[in-house]
Design a protein around this motif. Sequence first.
Motif, PDB file in Angstrom:
ATOM      1  N   LEU A 342       0.803  -1.221   0.000  1.00 18.09           N
ATOM      2  CA  LEU A 342       0.000   0.000   0.000  1.00 18.09           C
ATOM      3  C   LEU A 342       0.840   1.277   0.000  1.00 18.09           C
ATOM      4  N   PRO A 343       1.785   1.478   0.937  1.00 18.21           N
ATOM      5  CA  PRO A 343       2.552   2.737   0.918  1.00 18.21           C
ATOM      6  C   PRO A 343       3.453   2.877  -0.301  1.00 18.21           C
ATOM      7  N   ARG A 344       3.887   1.774  -0.890  1.00 17.64           N
ATOM      8  CA  ARG A 344       4.751   1.852  -2.067  1.00 17.64           C
ATOM      9  C   ARG A 344       3.965   2.265  -3.304  1.00 17.64           C
ATOM     10  N   CYS A 345       2.718   1.868  -3.397  1.00 17.83           N
ATOM     11  CA  CYS A 345       1.865   2.344  -4.487  1.00 17.83           C
ATOM     12  C   CYS A 345       1.593   3.841  -4.344  1.00 17.83           C
ATOM     13  N   MET A 346       1.365   4.285  -3.105  1.00 11.60           N
ATOM     14  CA  MET A 346       1.186   5.720  -2.855  1.00 11.60           C
ATOM     15  C   MET A 346       2.444   6.492  -3.231  1.00 11.60           C
ATOM     16  N   TYR A 347       3.597   5.927  -2.912  1.00 10.28           N
ATOM     17  CA  TYR A 347       4.879   6.567  -3.244  1.00 10.28           C
ATOM     18  C   TYR A 347       5.042   6.698  -4.759  1.00 10.28           C
ATOM     19  N   ASP A 352       5.034  10.535  -9.505  1.00  9.13           N
ATOM     20  CA  ASP A 352       4.542  10.903 -10.839  1.00  9.13           C
ATOM     21  C   ASP A 352       3.616  12.104 -10.820  1.00  9.13           C
ATOM     22  N   GLY A 353       3.354  12.677  -9.639  1.00  5.47           N
ATOM     23  CA  GLY A 353       2.524  13.862  -9.547  1.00  5.47           C
ATOM     24  C   GLY A 353       1.037  13.602  -9.497  1.00  5.47           C
ATOM     25  N   LEU A 354       0.620  12.349  -9.289  1.00  3.17           N
ATOM     26  CA  LEU A 354      -0.804  12.026  -9.227  1.00  3.17           C
ATOM     27  C   LEU A 354      -1.326  11.974  -7.794  1.00  3.17           C
ATOM     28  N   LEU A 355      -0.446  12.140  -6.819  1.00  7.10           N
ATOM     29  CA  LEU A 355      -0.829  12.323  -5.412  1.00  7.10           C
ATOM     30  C   LEU A 355       0.016  13.467  -4.859  1.00  7.10           C
ATOM     31  N   PHE A 356      -0.252  13.885  -3.634  1.00  3.23           N
ATOM     32  CA  PHE A 356       0.485  14.988  -3.027  1.00  3.23           C
ATOM     33  C   PHE A 356       1.983  14.673  -2.993  1.00  3.23           C
ATOM     34  N   SER A 357       2.795  15.668  -3.259  1.00  2.00           N
ATOM     35  CA  SER A 357       4.236  15.458  -3.434  1.00  2.00           C
ATOM     36  C   SER A 357       4.917  14.944  -2.168  1.00  2.00           C
ATOM     37  N   ASP A 361       8.176  11.231  -0.385  1.00  2.00           N
ATOM     38  CA  ASP A 361       9.389  11.323   0.438  1.00  2.00           C
ATOM     39  C   ASP A 361       9.768   9.952   0.991  1.00  2.00           C
ATOM     40  N   ILE A 362      11.065   9.686   1.038  1.00  2.00           N
ATOM     41  CA  ILE A 362      11.603   8.449   1.594  1.00  2.00           C
ATOM     42  C   ILE A 362      12.450   8.791   2.813  1.00  2.00           C
ATOM     43  N   ASN A 363      12.218   8.097   3.915  1.00  2.00           N
ATOM     44  CA  ASN A 363      13.005   8.313   5.127  1.00  2.00           C
ATOM     45  C   ASN A 363      14.459   7.901   4.874  1.00  2.00           C
ATOM     46  N   SER A 364      15.386   8.808   5.176  1.00  2.00           N
ATOM     47  CA  SER A 364      16.798   8.547   4.866  1.00  2.00           C
ATOM     48  C   SER A 364      17.391   7.439   5.718  1.00  2.00           C
ATOM     49  N   LYS A 365      16.847   7.197   6.906  1.00  2.00           N
ATOM     50  CA  LYS A 365      17.412   6.195   7.808  1.00  2.00           C
ATOM     51  C   LYS A 365      16.888   4.796   7.491  1.00  2.00           C
ATOM     52  N   GLN A 367      14.854   4.044   4.829  1.00  2.00           N
ATOM     53  CA  GLN A 367      14.692   3.903   3.376  1.00  2.00           C
ATOM     54  C   GLN A 367      13.337   3.275   3.012  1.00  2.00           C
ATOM     55  N   VAL A 368      12.313   3.668   3.739  1.00  2.00           N
ATOM     56  CA  VAL A 368      10.931   3.292   3.427  1.00  2.00           C
ATOM     57  C   VAL A 368      10.085   4.563   3.448  1.00  2.00           C
ATOM     58  N   PRO A 369       8.964   4.602   2.727  1.00  7.94           N
ATOM     59  CA  PRO A 369       8.072   5.775   2.760  1.00  7.94           C
ATOM     60  C   PRO A 369       7.278   5.825   4.067  1.00  7.94           C
ATOM     61  N   LEU A 370       7.886   6.376   5.110  1.00  5.79           N
ATOM     62  CA  LEU A 370       7.287   6.341   6.450  1.00  5.79           C
ATOM     63  C   LEU A 370       5.969   7.112   6.514  1.00  5.79           C
ATOM     64  N   THR A 371       5.921   8.271   5.865  1.00  4.91           N
ATOM     65  CA  THR A 371       4.676   9.062   5.892  1.00  4.91           C
ATOM     66  C   THR A 371       3.521   8.258   5.300  1.00  4.91           C
ATOM     67  N   ASN A 372       3.764   7.612   4.173  1.00  7.06           N
ATOM     68  CA  ASN A 372       2.730   6.779   3.544  1.00  7.06           C
ATOM     69  C   ASN A 372       2.332   5.635   4.456  1.00  7.06           C
ATOM     70  N   LEU A 373       3.318   5.051   5.128  1.00  5.07           N
ATOM     71  CA  LEU A 373       3.036   3.933   6.017  1.00  5.07           C
ATOM     72  C   LEU A 373       2.155   4.368   7.178  1.00  5.07           C
ATOM     73  N   ILE A 374       2.425   5.543   7.719  1.00  7.95           N
ATOM     74  CA  ILE A 374       1.602   6.060   8.826  1.00  7.95           C
ATOM     75  C   ILE A 374       0.174   6.316   8.357  1.00  7.95           C
ATOM     76  N   ILE A 375       0.037   6.983   7.208  1.00  8.33           N
ATOM     77  CA  ILE A 375      -1.302   7.311   6.698  1.00  8.33           C
ATOM     78  C   ILE A 375      -2.083   6.044   6.360  1.00  8.33           C
ATOM     79  N   SER A 376      -1.451   5.119   5.640  1.00 10.18           N
ATOM     80  CA  SER A 376      -2.144   3.885   5.272  1.00 10.18           C
ATOM     81  C   SER A 376      -2.471   3.044   6.496  1.00 10.18           C
ATOM     82  N   GLY A 377      -1.561   3.018   7.491  1.00  9.83           N
ATOM     83  CA  GLY A 377      -1.834   2.272   8.711  1.00  9.83           C
ATOM     84  C   GLY A 377      -3.013   2.837   9.490  1.00  9.83           C
ATOM     85  N   VAL A 378      -3.090   4.178   9.565  1.00 10.70           N
ATOM     86  CA  VAL A 378      -4.198   4.816  10.302  1.00 10.70           C
ATOM     87  C   VAL A 378      -5.532   4.555   9.602  1.00 10.70           C
TER      88      VAL A 378
END
Length: 476
Positions: A342-347, A352-357, A361-365, A367-378
């Motif tokens: 789920l978060p990787r599809c959002m990423y 590609d500009g079809l969701l909010f920019s 973002d990828i967490n540098s530590k 290396q996963v899309p943490l913001t997407n993971l939080i949103i999809s998890g909630v």
Amino acid sequence: MPSSRKMILGHVMSGLCSKMNRTKQLPVDVMETPLNRCLNTFDITLLGVGHMVGAGIYVLAGTVTRDVAGPGIILSFLLAGLASLLSALCYAEFGTRVPKAGSAYVYTYISVGEFWAFVIGWNILLEHMIGAASVARAWSGYVDSLFGGMISNTTISLTGELHEQLLGKYPDILAFAVCVVYALLLGIGVKGSSIVNSFLTLVNLSVMALVIVVGFYYSNDENWTSQKGGFLPYGFGGVIAGAATCFYAFVGFDSIATSGEEAKNPSFSIPMATVISMGVVTLGYILVCAALTLLVPYYEINPNAALPEAFAGVGMHWVKYVVSLGAICGMTTTLFGSLFSLPRCMYAMAVDGLLFSFLGDINSKTQVPLTNLIISGVFTSLIALLFDLEKLVEFMSIGTLLAYTIVSASVIILRYRPTVATSKSALTPNSEMSGSTSEPTTPSSDVMCLTGSLRPKYSWLGPLLGHCEPGCAVIT
């Protein structure tokens, strides 16, 4: 002011068709990614197996066997597995050529265009979000049944019942907690979470192996021959109907393609993991169902607890607890697969500009899309907490069918779409002027210029397709 609005509207609407049909251009180095390429073939294979072997074997098998196909469920799983394998091979071909996160969304964007990619992308988000929530509720219900309904009864006594039509009977706090905990686990990084997934998947496969061995040891051949209709009590129509239902058990192989951007060697790992995981899962489903129907007559199977009740009938009560362990591990890995994809599809859509920019973002530590993971998890947790998912799962199936169909069509387009380099270098001046004529000018161009031109045996189609741009006919 009205003229300004008209100018803005004209600018937006100008070239709308071309904008909706524009395709995504791949970067020169498709292996370059901010994600962590650390998954090997073993990790990806167990990711696919874990996503597919879950509620299907512990819940779906009993219901289909008793009410739809009887012992013929073996053929149902075989047919569903073959159909799923064909779709999985389409995903594998794309995963090899385009090792990017996003699965069917990216494949559609490259082959068909932006509009259909947008539709498929949201279908994938819906599929994984509802799929994860439904598995979380199934996980919660299974654990609750082991405790004799104590969890649900306690929740109802504290919160009361929900009486709205689309909502569940009560707020499923346990399902909510499961989604949150597993989203947190995925946040530690793809390698660490894949180790946990691999361990739980191996436990589940071990339980299935035990069920198969013990089931065949206590088998009774008469359950397939002389018990109320024999092997096909519902006829071949029941086998086909069962295959349509059993197809749901194989939904999840797209998580293999989603991991393409985190695979060390996607050109080898993606197709290999696809074939191995589909073979293991199909064989496992067939053998477990064979053991179940040989152990107990199909009409005596308890659809809510098929395996535990079947083994209890032959005095093997301890198997109930082993099966429960396997069911919990299986549904946990299925939940992992959905929350992983789920978060990787959002990423991919955000890049590609079809969701909010900020979703790109990828967490540098980690290396996963943490913001997407939080949103999809909630959001997944809230859906699992509140909603009765029976109707929503039907919409999920529609979205899955659409995604599989588009990907299969996109493979054809990808194979026969000519590349600029090939068309310029391979065509002679005479054949280049003739566009897509049926007669090549030289023996060498007869070999090199098949893409974008009609073969001699199809020259009778020249008046209809001879003036089309290369690749236009197959896309249409």
